[in-house]
Enzyme design. Structure first.
Site, PDB file in Angstrom:
ATOM      1  N   TYR A  22      -5.188   7.193  15.711  1.00 43.03           N
ATOM      2  CA  TYR A  22      -5.511   6.916  17.156  1.00 43.03           C
ATOM      3  C   TYR A  22      -5.296   5.790  17.696  1.00 43.03           C
ATOM      4  O   TYR A  22      -5.292   5.478  19.156  1.00 43.03           O
ATOM      5  CB  TYR A  22      -6.930   7.463  17.228  1.00 43.03           C
ATOM      6  CG  TYR A  22      -7.525   8.675  16.912  1.00 43.03           C
ATOM      7  CD1 TYR A  22      -6.615   9.550  16.558  1.00 43.03           C
ATOM      8  CD2 TYR A  22      -9.019   8.961  16.672  1.00 43.03           C
ATOM      9  CE1 TYR A  22      -6.799  11.018  16.196  1.00 43.03           C
ATOM     10  CE2 TYR A  22      -9.388  10.409  16.305  1.00 43.03           C
ATOM     11  CZ  TYR A  22      -8.300  11.444  16.170  1.00 43.03           C
ATOM     12  OH  TYR A  22      -8.653  12.615  15.509  1.00 43.03           O
TER      13      TYR A  22
ATOM     14  N   LYS B 155      -4.405  11.826   1.922  1.00 44.34           N
ATOM     15  CA  LYS B 155      -3.288  12.661   1.712  1.00 44.34           C
ATOM     16  C   LYS B 155      -2.466  11.697   1.185  1.00 44.34           C
ATOM     17  O   LYS B 155      -1.025  11.446   1.467  1.00 44.34           O
ATOM     18  CB  LYS B 155      -2.803  13.389   3.056  1.00 44.34           C
ATOM     19  CG  LYS B 155      -3.590  14.493   3.566  1.00 44.34           C
ATOM     20  CD  LYS B 155      -3.140  15.531   2.529  1.00 44.34           C
ATOM     21  CE  LYS B 155      -1.894  16.207   2.713  1.00 44.34           C
ATOM     22  NZ  LYS B 155      -1.921  17.368   2.058  1.00 44.34           N
TER      23      LYS B 155
ATOM     24  N   ASP C 142      -7.020  18.117   2.736  1.00 46.10           N
ATOM     25  CA  ASP C 142      -6.905  19.507   3.181  1.00 46.10           C
ATOM     26  C   ASP C 142      -7.811  20.415   2.012  1.00 46.10           C
ATOM     27  O   ASP C 142      -8.363  21.279   2.380  1.00 46.10           O
ATOM     28  CB  ASP C 142      -5.472  20.145   3.279  1.00 46.10           C
ATOM     29  CG  ASP C 142      -4.731  19.648   2.045  1.00 46.10           C
ATOM     30  OD1 ASP C 142      -5.282  18.743   1.242  1.00 46.10           O
ATOM     31  OD2 ASP C 142      -3.667  20.022   1.728  1.00 46.10           O
TER      32      ASP C 142
ATOM     33  N   ASP D 221     -12.364  12.804  11.847  1.00 44.28           N
ATOM     34  CA  ASP D 221     -12.450  13.618  12.865  1.00 44.28           C
ATOM     35  C   ASP D 221     -12.700  15.012  12.839  1.00 44.28           C
ATOM     36  O   ASP D 221     -13.553  15.710  13.122  1.00 44.28           O
ATOM     37  CB  ASP D 221     -11.483  13.316  14.209  1.00 44.28           C
ATOM     38  CG  ASP D 221     -11.712  13.633  15.326  1.00 44.28           C
ATOM     39  OD1 ASP D 221     -12.973  14.351  15.580  1.00 44.28           O
ATOM     40  OD2 ASP D 221     -11.001  13.451  16.207  1.00 44.28           O
TER      41      ASP D 221
ATOM     42  N   ASP E  64     -16.496  17.486  11.868  1.00 44.32           N
ATOM     43  CA  ASP E  64     -16.671  18.679  12.568  1.00 44.32           C
ATOM     44  C   ASP E  64     -16.542  19.995  11.744  1.00 44.32           C
ATOM     45  O   ASP E  64     -17.519  20.786  12.126  1.00 44.32           O
ATOM     46  CB  ASP E  64     -15.488  18.948  13.708  1.00 44.32           C
ATOM     47  CG  ASP E  64     -15.622  18.063  14.884  1.00 44.32           C
ATOM     48  OD1 ASP E  64     -16.678  17.408  15.150  1.00 44.32           O
ATOM     49  OD2 ASP E  64     -15.086  18.342  16.081  1.00 44.32           O
TER      50      ASP E  64
END
Length: 369
Positions: free
Chosen positions: A142, A193, A226, A250, A254
């Site tokens: 970001y 990852k 993941d 992020d 959620d």
């Protein structure tokens, strides 16, 4: 009696409505002489753009820097979809995070017993869920440079976002996670990852080294991001504290939020480094639900995440852990009594207004004191 400087940034959409319910509790604590507050208010997001042409003014930033804590509502809405990218409502929140150095985002995911049936998962999978996601907030993709859209020689366009992390950035967020785990169930799951991303390799190396050197008493597991998302949906109660970078945090936070039944239930805290002179941290507290412009002005919004964000402020910025416990218990009391806003009401049942829900929590809180 301690006196704290508190800045309120209600923002857009339902932000002012839910902020009003948290402010009522602040006012009660102040008037009763329980905790003293000097309260200031300012604009952020679309409201600030309409007034000043920017998503947050320099004057509002100065107030945020001077405050003991900032309570933030929500920003954004279709009204501002076409404003210049650098002035979009969300830019106000990003500036607050960056300029205040708020590198650690704490996102609890708690499934209250009274709402276990509201989750999209089976009740037995989520009932009693209590986990914390610790998201690195000021680095990663970001904020990395270059960040651009360029036109190539053949006329095609290419978008570039850059994922960047340093040892220091990973070190400090990992320490927040390990310290929190020691106060909880003593387990940290580090999500990255490393199989395809060099930043993931470095993340894994740094977290492993810190654990070995300073936190060997805490259980550490590494999980690919993941797979972590899959496990959150499969068996979420296996997790205690999850630590991850900005992008994965992020997304995963959620996912975790929906396990609890509604985004309207969940608070967050964004913390800076501890000042070596004062022992204090810069801090911003906000609900995770967004501005919900479709229901703004209808008194239909759920204020519980905003009120729970105030509870986090009491705990982390004002040193009032017992008051935070009482406020969180009041939330559970109200839910156990069957009080529901529209987002968490069962089909065919009556939903209360934003104001009525806030009043119910304040009454329950007063009984707890």
């Amino acid at each position: 009696m301690a006196n704290f400087k508190l800045l309120l940034l209600p923002g857009d959409g339902i932000g002012p409505e839910v902020m009003g319910q948290a402010e009522a509790i602040v006012s009660f604590l102040d008037k009763q002489g329980i905790v003293g507050f000097s309260v200031e208010r300012d604009l952020v997001g679309g409201a600030a753009y309409d007034a000043h042409g920017v998503a947050i003014s320099d004057a509002a930033m100065d107030r945020a820097q001077e405050a003991d804590a900032v309570l933030f509502g929500a920003v954004g809405g279709p009204k501002w979809d076409k404003v210049p990218y650098q002035h979009r409502p969300e830019a106000g929140l990003l500036r607050l995070r960056k300029d205040m150095g708020l590198f650690a985002n704490l996102r609890p995911a708690i499934c209250y017993p009274a709402l276990a049936d509201a989750s999209s998962l089976k009740k037995e999978l989520v009932e009693g869920l209590d986990m914390m996601i610790v998201r690195e907030l000021t680095g990663g993709v970001y904020f990395g440079e270059p960040k651009e859209i360029v036109t190539l020689e053949n006329g095609e366009k290419r978008g570039v976002d850059t994922q960047v992390y340093t040892t220091h950035e990973i070190d400090r967020i990992a320490r927040v996670a390990f310290d929190l785990a020691r106060l909880r169930r003593n387990k940290v799951s580090s999500a990255e990852k490393r199989n395809v991303m060099k930043t993931g390799v470095l993340w894994n190396e740094v977290v492993t080294a810190i654990h070995k050197r300073d936190y060997s008493d805490v259980t550490l597991e590494h999980v690919l991001a993941d797979n972590c998302a899959m496990q959150l949906v499969r068996t979420p109660k296996q997790f205690d504290v999850i630590v991850c970078d900005n992008l994965f945090g992020d997304i995963l936070s959620d996912v975790a939020a929906m396990l609890t039944g509604s985004l309207g239930m969940l608070p967050s805290a964004s913390l800076g480094a501890t000042d070596i002179n004062t022992g204090k941290r810069k801090a911003l507290y906000e609900p995770v639900h967004g501005s919900a412009p479709d229901i703004a002005g209808q008194s239909a919004a759920n204020p519980l995440a905003m009120i729970a964000s105030l509870a986090m402020a009491l705990r982390y910025s004002f040193g009032e852990g017992k008051l935070a416990d009482a406020l969180e218990a009041a939330l559970a009391d109200v839910l156990a009594a069957g009080t529901r806003t529209r987002d968490i009401a069962a089909p065919g049942t009556n939903a209360v207004s934003t104001t009525d829900m806030g009043s119910a929590v304040l009454k329950a809180f007063q009984k707890r004191l």
